[in-house]
Motif scaffolding. Structure first.
Motif, short mmCIF file in Angstrom:
data_model
loop_
_atom_site.label_atom_id
_atom_site.label_comp_id
_atom_site.label_asym_id
_atom_site.label_seq_id
_atom_site.Cartn_x
_atom_site.Cartn_y
_atom_site.Cartn_z
N ASP A 1 0.84 -1.21 0.00
CA ASP A 1 0.00 0.00 0.00
C ASP A 1 0.87 1.25 0.00
OD1 ASP A 1 -2.31 -1.54 0.05
OD2 ASP A 1 -2.50 -1.45 2.23
N ILE A 2 1.97 1.21 0.70
CA ILE A 2 2.89 2.35 0.74
C ILE A 2 3.51 2.55 -0.64
CG2 ILE A 2 5.05 3.21 1.75
CD1 ILE A 2 4.22 1.54 4.29
N GLY B 1 1.01 4.06 -3.07
CA GLY B 1 0.90 5.49 -2.84
C GLY B 1 2.08 6.25 -3.42
N ALA B 2 3.27 5.69 -3.28
CA ALA B 2 4.47 6.34 -3.82
C ALA B 2 4.39 6.44 -5.34
CB ALA B 2 5.72 5.57 -3.40
N ASN C 1 4.40 10.47 -0.35
CA ASN C 1 5.56 10.06 0.43
C ASN C 1 5.18 8.83 1.24
OD1 ASN C 1 7.19 12.22 -0.37
ND2 ASN C 1 6.35 13.54 1.21
N GLY C 2 6.14 7.98 1.49
CA GLY C 2 5.88 6.80 2.29
C GLY C 2 7.09 6.43 3.11
#
Length: 115
Positions: A4-5, A8-9, A14-15
């Motif tokens: 999921d991170i 998003g990136a 940002n992650g």
């Protein structure tokens, strides 16, 4: 959980992926895989000894490559260690510039960063 991170990136967010635990619990190995031991494993190509960093970057670049359009991307990554209240940059050669980095608060007071 890191996927999921990474997703998003790939969309410009940002992650952060963090490993937390007691000394010698396997945090560095989980993040880096066999490269944390300072040597390449014969099983490295099989994925058996890869760490989270490898899989996260593989997923990120696959997502960016598969996105349609002729976009240009800039990917920045940090790999830091917080140990004994000191921040060390693990992507740089060990030197005064990579050890005990100062931690600062951003101008808007929304977060912290290591210089």
């Amino acid at each position: 959980a890191f996927r999921d991170i990474v997703a998003g990136a790939a969309e410009g967010l940002n992650g952060a992926i963090m490993a937390y635990g007691q000394t010698a619990s396997g945090k560095t190995y989980s993040i880096s895989g066999s490269t944390a031991l300072g040597e390449a494993s014969p099983d490295a190509d099989s994925g058996k000894d890869r760490g989270i960093i490898h899989f996260a970057l593989e997923d990120l670049f696959t997502k960016l490559r598969d996105q349609s359009g002729k976009n240009e991307y800039l990917v920045r990554m940090s790999y830091c260690e917080l140990y004994m209240e000191k921040v060390n940059d693990l992507l740089r050669k060990i030197s005064p510039q990579s050890q005990n980095l100062p931690v600062k608060e951003d101008a808007e007071g929304k977060g912290f960063y290591a210089e």
